[in-house]
Design a protein around this motif. Structure first.
Motif, short mmCIF file in Angstrom:
data_model
loop_
_atom_site.label_atom_id
_atom_site.label_comp_id
_atom_site.label_asym_id
_atom_site.label_seq_id
_atom_site.Cartn_x
_atom_site.Cartn_y
_atom_site.Cartn_z
N TRP A 124 0.83 -1.16 -0.12
CA TRP A 124 0.05 -0.07 0.18
C TRP A 124 0.83 1.32 0.10
O TRP A 124 0.66 2.16 -0.67
N ALA A 125 1.87 1.21 0.91
CA ALA A 125 2.86 2.46 0.83
C ALA A 125 3.51 2.54 -0.59
O ALA A 125 3.62 3.89 -1.03
N GLY A 126 3.73 1.67 -1.29
CA GLY A 126 4.45 1.85 -2.53
C GLY A 126 3.45 2.39 -3.53
O GLY A 126 3.73 3.36 -4.21
N THR A 127 2.34 1.85 -3.60
CA THR A 127 1.28 2.30 -4.40
C THR A 127 0.64 3.62 -4.32
O THR A 127 0.80 4.57 -5.26
N ALA A 128 0.68 3.86 -2.91
CA ALA A 128 0.29 5.18 -2.55
C ALA A 128 1.43 6.27 -2.82
O ALA A 128 0.73 7.56 -3.18
N SER A 129 2.48 5.83 -2.53
CA SER A 129 3.73 6.82 -3.04
C SER A 129 3.57 7.32 -4.52
O SER A 129 3.59 8.55 -4.91
N GLU A 130 3.30 6.19 -5.33
CA GLU A 130 3.26 6.33 -6.85
C GLU A 130 2.16 7.22 -7.06
O GLU A 130 1.95 8.43 -7.93
N LEU A 131 0.90 7.16 -6.60
CA LEU A 131 -0.51 7.58 -6.76
C LEU A 131 -0.37 9.17 -6.27
O LEU A 131 -0.82 10.27 -6.94
N GLY A 132 0.31 9.11 -5.21
CA GLY A 132 0.37 10.56 -4.45
C GLY A 132 1.29 11.61 -5.34
O GLY A 132 1.13 12.73 -5.13
N ALA A 133 2.13 10.91 -5.96
CA ALA A 133 3.24 11.87 -6.54
C ALA A 133 2.85 12.05 -8.18
O ALA A 133 3.34 13.09 -8.59
N ASP A 134 1.35 11.87 -8.46
CA ASP A 134 1.03 12.10 -9.86
C ASP A 134 0.74 13.76 -9.77
O ASP A 134 -0.32 13.69 -8.79
N PRO A 135 1.00 14.44 -10.47
CA PRO A 135 0.64 15.72 -10.57
C PRO A 135 -0.80 16.10 -10.53
O PRO A 135 -1.33 17.12 -10.26
N MET A 136 -1.73 14.94 -11.38
CA MET A 136 -2.93 15.28 -11.29
C MET A 136 -3.64 14.54 -10.33
O MET A 136 -4.84 14.62 -10.02
N ALA A 137 -2.94 14.13 -9.23
CA ALA A 137 -3.58 13.49 -7.82
C ALA A 137 -4.26 14.71 -7.00
O ALA A 137 -3.56 15.84 -6.98
N LEU B 294 9.27 -0.25 -4.13
CA LEU B 294 9.60 0.91 -3.21
C LEU B 294 10.84 1.57 -3.67
O LEU B 294 11.11 2.86 -3.46
N PHE B 295 11.61 0.74 -4.43
CA PHE B 295 12.87 1.54 -4.79
C PHE B 295 13.10 1.54 -6.31
O PHE B 295 14.27 1.96 -6.59
N THR B 296 12.01 1.41 -6.91
CA THR B 296 11.92 1.81 -8.52
C THR B 296 10.73 2.10 -8.70
O THR B 296 9.68 2.14 -7.95
#
Length: 198
Positions: free
Chosen positions: A53-66, A131-133
């Protein structure tokens, strides 16, 4: 929560069933208490789930459109995964009598709950890589696909072993529960406003 020794026994039983060995059921607690205690498997599966969840949330939250924070995504991803774990089992409780597997319902729920702990930990290496890529890294994609295939094989074996009504019925239950899980997953993602970038 069940004592540690009991949990080890339940996990050993689930693993034997995942190997297609029906004697694994003897290691499970199929009493009423054992049925409800098997849902403590969710607690044991939380650490690797948290990583995913942390890895996916990090990617989704980093999206400029998020439009949501990473923590918000984390909570919604948790709700989606836990819903996809429990809700298909609730549906099966209603369908089992019509499907002719009412006598195997408790067996199936107890076995799959404990097996889900094993599967959650099997996914951990791929989740840590993520998490690292990036999620579209060839290594992450290959590892995720390999774990998915392995999980499907192990779950199919467990289902056939625990239903014990022949491969046709076991495969039908496996396919039905897989489809139900995917439908719940997609529905909850849509309901909670989770969309993955292309």
């Amino acid at each position: 929560m069940p004592p540690g020794d009991d949990i080890q026994r339940y996990l050993a039983g689930a693993w034997r069933l995942m190997m297609g060995k029906r004697d694994g059921v003897a290691l499970l607690d199929l009493s009423a208490d054992g049925f409800w205690n098997s849902f403590f498997a969710i607690v044991i599966a939380l650490p690797p789930l948290f990583v995913g969840w942390a890895g996916t949330a990090s990617e989704l939250g980093a999206d400029p459109m998020a439009s949501s924070s990473r923590f918000s995504y984390f909570l919604r991803l948790a709700a989606v995964d836990l819903g996809a774990w429990v809700l298909p089992l609730v549906a099966l409780a209603f369908i089992a009598p019509m499907a002719g597997i009412r006598d195997r319902f408790v067996h199936y729920v107890v076995a799959t709950n404990w097996a889900s702990v094993i599967l959650s930990w099997l996914v951990l290496p791929a989740a840590l890589l993520r998490l690292f890529t990036t999620a579209d890294s060839q290594l992450v994609v290959a590892a995720s696909f390999a774990v998915f295939v392995l999980s499907m094989v192990l779950t199919w074996r467990l289902t056939n072993a625990i239903i014990a009504k022949g491969p046709a019925v076991g495969s039908a239950v496996f396919a039905g529960m897989f489809v139900a899980s995917v439908v719940v997953l997609i529905a909850l993602q849509s309901l909670l406003g989770i969309s993955f970038p292309q």
